[in-house]
Design an enzyme around this catalytic site. Structure first.
Site, mmCIF file in Angstrom:
data_model
loop_
_atom_site.group_PDB
_atom_site.id
_atom_site.type_symbol
_atom_site.label_atom_id
_atom_site.label_comp_id
_atom_site.label_asym_id
_atom_site.label_seq_id
_atom_site.Cartn_x
_atom_site.Cartn_y
_atom_site.Cartn_z
ATOM 1 N N GLU A 88 0.904 -1.235 0.054
ATOM 2 C CA GLU A 88 -0.037 0.099 0.035
ATOM 3 C C GLU A 88 0.883 1.181 0.167
ATOM 4 O OE1 GLU A 88 -3.409 1.715 3.153
ATOM 5 O OE2 GLU A 88 -2.072 0.593 3.862
ATOM 6 N N LYS B 149 -9.716 1.862 -1.843
ATOM 7 C CA LYS B 149 -9.601 1.567 -0.604
ATOM 8 C C LYS B 149 -11.222 1.652 -0.083
ATOM 9 C CE LYS B 149 -7.024 1.273 3.666
ATOM 10 N NZ LYS B 149 -5.997 1.600 4.465
ATOM 11 N N CYS C 247 -5.093 -3.145 2.942
ATOM 12 C CA CYS C 247 -4.787 -3.028 4.499
ATOM 13 C C CYS C 247 -5.998 -3.275 5.358
ATOM 14 C CB CYS C 247 -4.175 -1.478 4.664
ATOM 15 S SG CYS C 247 -3.147 -1.192 5.996
#
Length: 280
Positions: free
Chosen positions: A49, A123, A165
């Protein structure tokens, strides 16, 4: 959910390093990882990331990085993918396209082996936990019709679903990817170090593999801020290879036959009685 009945193989790598706010050191780390991966015949490389910056930076720094450096960084990554005939997953920042929103977007970019941009995944779950508030700086992804916001791509007989994540803590997202045919989950992270955080990282990665009977490819930024521990996990939850806290690369060959065997042995996707109706 689809079952892969062919006997495909895919050589994959997960690379790790600690990104900083100067672009050139990040590019140097990435070039090293890509070169090492190419020497081992890797066809798909997963990078962390926010590979272009120090993600804990103040918003003005993130905006400067996203606005001034993102296009050139992406072009650099496209050239690497093309020159090494390799698919690459890499974390980038972009300016939010919502008028009046000063935040950035945290995205995973998939580059094809000809240098083409295969997809961008924004995300969905921003990290508002452990006394950190990512939503102050990062705009989360928006829901779309028919879950088109999900990040999925096909390569060599496998379907790969993207997780960024904090997304890892939400099994609904992984299951939605599986329901769209994923048999490999690719996780890119800057997983903050802290009390029990390393344990959470490994346990969650192995849990996502076991409950979905899928491979998991996990790449994380390294110390001092993050925990590293990039790894590749088997569909039964065995860790096939792992790195520690230093920059490095883990390589393994995935087998669709292994996925088929595991799903025949442990048909939990077929046996479930509650279904995910969607992420909304």
């Amino acid at each position: 959910m689809q079952t892969n009945t062919s006997h495909s193989q895919l050589k994959v790598g997960v690379g790790q390093f600690a990104a900083v706010n100067e672009i050139e050191p990040n590019k140097k780390h990435i070039h090293t990882l890509v070169t090492q991966a190419a020497e081992q015949g890797v066809q798909l490389l997963v990078l962390p990331e926010a590979s272009m910056c120090s993600f804990g930076s103040p918003l003005p720094q993130l905006r400067e990085t996203a606005g001034n450096n993102s296009p050139a960084f992406i072009q650099y990554m496209q050239n690497l993918a093309r020159d090494h005939n390799m698919h690459i997953v890499v974390g980038v920042l972009s300016l939010a396209d919502q008028p009046g929103d000063e935040r950035v977007t945290n995205q995973l970019l998939v580059l094809g082996n000809t240098g083409n941009v295969v997809l961008r995944y924004t995300k969905m779950h921003v990290y508002d936990a452990f006394n950190f508030k990512e939503s102050d700086k990062v705009r989360p992804g928006s829901f779309t019709e028919e879950n088109a916001e999900l990040g999925l791509f096909d390569i060599q007989g496998f379907r790969v679903g993207l997780i960024n994540c904090y997304d890892l803590r939400f099994p609904e997202l992984a299951r939605a990817l599986i329901d769209q045919g994923a048999d490999v989950l690719s996780v890119s992270a800057a997983w903050l170090a802290g009390p029990l955080k390393e344990n959470h990282w490994e346990i969650l990665l192995r849990a996502r593999a076991i409950e979905n009977t899928s491979y998991v490819l996990a790449s994380g930024q390294t110390a001092p801020r993050n925990c590293g521990l990039s790894m590749i996990v088997d569909p039964l939850g065995m860790v096939l290879g792992t790195a520690t806290n230093d920059p490095g690369l883990v390589v393994h060959t995935l087998s669709s036959q292994r996925i088929t065997q595991v799903r025949e042995l442990l048909p939990c996707l077929q046996n479930r009685r509650y279904q995910v109706s969607g992420l909304k």
